[in-house]
Design a protein around this motif. Sequence first.
Motif, short mmCIF file in Angstrom:
data_model
loop_
_atom_site.label_atom_id
_atom_site.label_comp_id
_atom_site.label_asym_id
_atom_site.label_seq_id
_atom_site.Cartn_x
_atom_site.Cartn_y
_atom_site.Cartn_z
N LEU A 207 0.59 -1.42 0.05
CA LEU A 207 0.19 -0.41 -0.12
C LEU A 207 0.49 1.37 0.14
CD1 LEU A 207 -2.94 -0.60 2.35
CD2 LEU A 207 -2.99 -0.32 -0.51
N ALA A 208 2.52 1.26 0.03
CA ALA A 208 3.09 2.69 0.12
C ALA A 208 2.81 3.20 -1.18
CB ALA A 208 4.35 2.30 1.16
N PRO A 209 3.41 4.45 -1.12
CA PRO A 209 3.65 4.95 -2.09
C PRO A 209 5.43 4.38 -3.35
CG PRO A 209 3.65 6.39 -0.97
CD PRO A 209 3.26 5.50 -0.10
N SER A 210 5.00 4.60 -3.86
CA SER A 210 6.70 4.39 -5.02
C SER A 210 7.76 6.10 -3.92
CB SER A 210 7.12 4.56 -5.75
OG SER A 210 6.52 4.11 -6.50
N TRP A 211 8.75 5.37 -3.53
CA TRP A 211 9.86 6.20 -2.68
C TRP A 211 9.62 6.89 -1.54
CZ3 TRP A 211 9.52 6.17 -8.50
CH2 TRP A 211 10.58 5.37 -8.74
N PRO A 212 8.43 6.08 -0.82
CA PRO A 212 8.44 6.98 0.08
C PRO A 212 9.53 7.61 1.13
CG PRO A 212 8.83 4.70 1.09
CD PRO A 212 8.71 4.99 -0.21
N LEU A 213 9.86 7.22 0.73
CA LEU A 213 11.73 8.24 1.68
C LEU A 213 12.34 8.65 0.41
CD1 LEU A 213 12.83 5.94 4.37
CD2 LEU A 213 11.55 8.16 4.85
N GLY A 214 12.44 10.29 0.37
CA GLY A 214 13.40 10.89 -0.05
C GLY A 214 14.85 10.76 0.58
N ALA A 215 15.70 11.21 -0.17
CA ALA A 215 17.23 10.85 0.24
C ALA A 215 17.69 11.82 1.60
CB ALA A 215 18.32 11.81 -1.12
N ASP A 216 17.04 13.10 1.99
CA ASP A 216 16.90 13.73 2.91
C ASP A 216 16.59 12.35 4.43
OD1 ASP A 216 14.32 13.70 2.16
OD2 ASP A 216 14.56 16.02 3.66
N GLY A 217 15.38 11.93 3.63
CA GLY A 217 15.36 11.15 4.77
C GLY A 217 15.82 10.17 5.13
N GLN A 218 15.44 9.51 3.93
CA GLN A 218 17.05 8.29 4.28
C GLN A 218 18.40 8.16 5.00
OE1 GLN A 218 17.31 5.86 0.82
NE2 GLN A 218 15.38 5.72 0.38
N ALA A 219 18.45 9.68 4.61
CA ALA A 219 20.16 10.04 5.39
C ALA A 219 19.39 10.23 6.89
CB ALA A 219 20.55 11.47 4.53
N MET A 220 18.46 11.34 7.09
CA MET A 220 18.21 11.17 8.63
C MET A 220 18.28 9.63 9.68
SD MET A 220 14.67 12.74 10.37
CE MET A 220 13.89 11.46 9.69
N LEU A 221 17.61 8.64 8.44
CA LEU A 221 17.31 7.52 9.35
C LEU A 221 18.10 6.97 9.93
CD1 LEU A 221 13.45 6.73 7.91
CD2 LEU A 221 14.01 7.15 10.43
N LEU A 222 19.60 6.73 7.98
CA LEU A 222 20.44 6.08 9.33
C LEU A 222 21.40 5.95 9.63
CD1 LEU A 222 21.59 5.65 5.26
CD2 LEU A 222 20.81 3.77 6.81
N ALA A 223 20.86 8.49 9.82
CA ALA A 223 22.13 8.64 11.04
C ALA A 223 21.64 8.60 12.60
CB ALA A 223 22.02 10.47 10.67
#
Length: 324
Positions: A207-223
Amino acid sequence: MTARIHGGPDAAGAAAHDFSTNANAAGPCPIALAAVRDADRARYPDPASTRVRAALAAFHGVTAGRVLPAASASEFIFRITAWAARQGVRQVELPPHAYGDYGAAARAWGLAAGEEAGLVWACEPSSPLGQQERSLRERIAGGATVVLDRAYEPLRLAGAASLDRAGLDRVWQLWSPNKALGLTGVRGAYAIAPAAAAAAAAQLQALAPSWPLGADGQAMLLAWCEPAVQQWLEASRAMLRDWKARQLALCRELGWTLQASQANFLVASHPLLPTALDRLRRRGVQLRDCASFGLPGRVRLSVQPPAAQDALAAAWRELAGAFR
């Protein structure tokens, strides 16, 4: 369309001293902020968030299949409500005082509040009160889909979580680290599915959209998963405890009545507060009106640095004098 009410900047812009959101006032976390600034925005991020899911899984000690990235906590709230409605759920249980998007999603999908709830929302520490959830174990035992919003768990300044690891493995956990990192302008969250909910997790992922996370969101979650960031967070909690003790004393000095809270925010009341909010805002101080939480006449205020606290006190004393 029903307006959704949130703290933080609005049409009037950002207040100089914003007590209306629950973001970590000791932030932003410099390591996470640097990671976001260095994110590659010139290319598509991995649509499957492979690295992010693996890092979050290791961080929480779960399998990667249980980790569902989300564009934001609000996006997942609407997504899991849509999924529940498709499963035939017709009733929902909401906390008596809670984030408005739980109810907004339920209304959008035609779910009514009732005793036969197939979808149960909980938040701990709760907002706006910053307290423990009551009867959480009983709700889990009832067989409903229970979603535990843990947005403020990283900002818990006292007390302990109600559920142990076994209990947490039976609920959907919703995490939005941007609050704890002081980066609420960066959107990105994730859910951890119950241990025995592989089929449901796959359905929600579909049910999720494609690319729910942008580059900045992914960077934040990795950090978020980095030990140095968690060390910064622990140090920030110590700072927040000191600021909170000062803020509590100041609010009592102002004559406000305060409710106990285990988090970095609290609810306060005073006979003049309902009529003073707009005037405080014009003086650069923003508080969160709790009427939308079902608590009219009260405000929620987050713990802020001493300079902001002093600005609040000065503005309040000026207004209180004008009311006399």
